[in-house]
Design an enzyme around this catalytic site. Structure first.
Site, short mmCIF file in Angstrom:
data_model
loop_
_atom_site.label_atom_id
_atom_site.label_comp_id
_atom_site.label_asym_id
_atom_site.label_seq_id
_atom_site.Cartn_x
_atom_site.Cartn_y
_atom_site.Cartn_z
CG ASP A 169 -2.45 0.90 0.96
OD1 ASP A 169 -2.95 0.42 -0.06
OD2 ASP A 169 -1.79 2.03 1.52
CG PHE A 225 1.90 3.96 -11.68
CD1 PHE A 225 3.35 3.48 -11.03
CD2 PHE A 225 1.74 4.16 -10.36
CE1 PHE A 225 3.72 2.95 -10.19
CE2 PHE A 225 1.37 3.48 -9.55
CZ PHE A 225 3.53 2.88 -9.16
CG HIS A 271 7.58 4.30 -2.70
ND1 HIS A 271 7.80 4.66 -4.31
CD2 HIS A 271 6.12 4.39 -2.71
CE1 HIS A 271 7.25 4.67 -4.79
NE2 HIS A 271 6.36 4.43 -4.14
P1 IMP Z 1 -2.61 2.24 -3.77
O1 IMP Z 1 -2.51 0.84 -4.75
O2 IMP Z 1 -3.61 2.24 -2.94
O3 IMP Z 1 -1.51 1.39 -3.07
O4 IMP Z 1 -2.69 3.66 -3.70
C1 IMP Z 1 -1.42 3.91 -4.83
C2 IMP Z 1 -1.78 5.15 -5.13
O5 IMP Z 1 -0.34 5.98 -5.00
C3 IMP Z 1 -1.57 4.84 -6.68
O6 IMP Z 1 -2.66 5.11 -7.80
C4 IMP Z 1 -0.79 6.61 -7.11
O7 IMP Z 1 -1.62 7.12 -7.20
C5 IMP Z 1 0.40 6.46 -5.60
N1 IMP Z 1 1.74 5.52 -5.86
C6 IMP Z 1 2.00 4.83 -4.97
N2 IMP Z 1 3.66 4.68 -5.84
C7 IMP Z 1 3.64 5.46 -6.90
C8 IMP Z 1 4.59 5.50 -7.86
O8 IMP Z 1 5.70 4.15 -7.40
N3 IMP Z 1 5.15 6.73 -8.54
C9 IMP Z 1 3.70 7.21 -8.59
N4 IMP Z 1 2.10 7.09 -7.41
C10 IMP Z 1 3.26 6.43 -6.77
#
Ligand code: IMP
Length: 207
Positions: free
Chosen positions: A74, A158, A186
């Protein structure tokens, strides 16, 4: 025999990044499966209040569903001038309350709007990676520091990558190669830490 591992995300970009990272870091051969590969079509309610809680909810949900050791991440962007927003709401920053995720372009547009005129530009991407299996479960966390610039730059990556500037490369994360991003990101740091723990528990030094 290859060990099966599930990565509990349907984000194709993340899946590719994590597969690459695990290939470098795991000491044994593995097959990485997506939720779709194991027949999981449900929605996971990410109702935790931290990156750690939400990643563990995803890992445990998939592990309970298929019985295959599961990794989940996450992640999100925490911007100092915005009190840590969008944080755990990064994927749905531009969406109305109760709606699902909003498109990357809309999220970055809203971020740029909210950052207009702000002097303090510091921000960090945060990633919690959780692992759930019969005998072992854990969560690790890592962060990548940068600054929010005032326009989009670059076509790679992305999410918020095009507006996240990293001093080390003097580029945004959308302007660097996947290898460069993985070396400092990260997710890169968190997955490498997770892989070291998985190696200690399951590795057989075959590589
Ligand atoms: P998750 O899928 O609920 O963890 O949402 C993570 C969200 O954080 C993604 O949709 C992106 O908007 C942002 N995010 C997380 N990691 C990255 C990255 O490596 N690059 C750019 N945006 C990120």
């Amino acid at each position: 025999m290859k060990m099966k591992l599930v990565f509990a995300s349907s984000n194709a970009h993340k899946l590719r990044e994590v597969k690459e990272l695990l290939t470098e870091s795991l000491s044994f051969d593995f097959e990485l499966l997506s939720p779709k590969d194991v027949g999981f079509g449900g929605d996971i309610v990410e109702n935790g209040e931290t990156f750690e809680e939400n990643s563990m909810i995803k890992a445990k949900t998939l592990f309970r569903f298929c019985g295959i050791p599961t990794l989940a991440d996450d992640s999100g962007l925490c911007v100092d001038a915005l009190g840590g927003a969008p944080g755990i709401h990064s994927a749905r920053y531009a969406a109305a309350p109760g709606e699902g995720n909003s498109p990357d372009l809309e999220n970055t547009a809203l971020l740029l709007k909210n950052m207009r005129g702000k002097e303090i530009r510091s921000a960090r991407f945060v990633c919690a990676v959780s692992f759930a299996s019969e005998d072992l479960s854990f969560c690790v966390r890592a962060a990548c520091e940068g600054e929010i610039i005032d326009e989009r730059r670059g076509e790679g990556g992305f999410g918020y990558d095009p507006v996240f500037f990293v001093e080390r490369f003097k580029k945004t994360l959308a302007e660097v190669s996947e290898e460069e991003k993985n070396s400092i990101s990260h997710r890169g740091q968190a997955v490498r830490r997770a892989a070291a723990l998985i190696n200690a528990a399951f590795g057989n030094d075959k590589k």
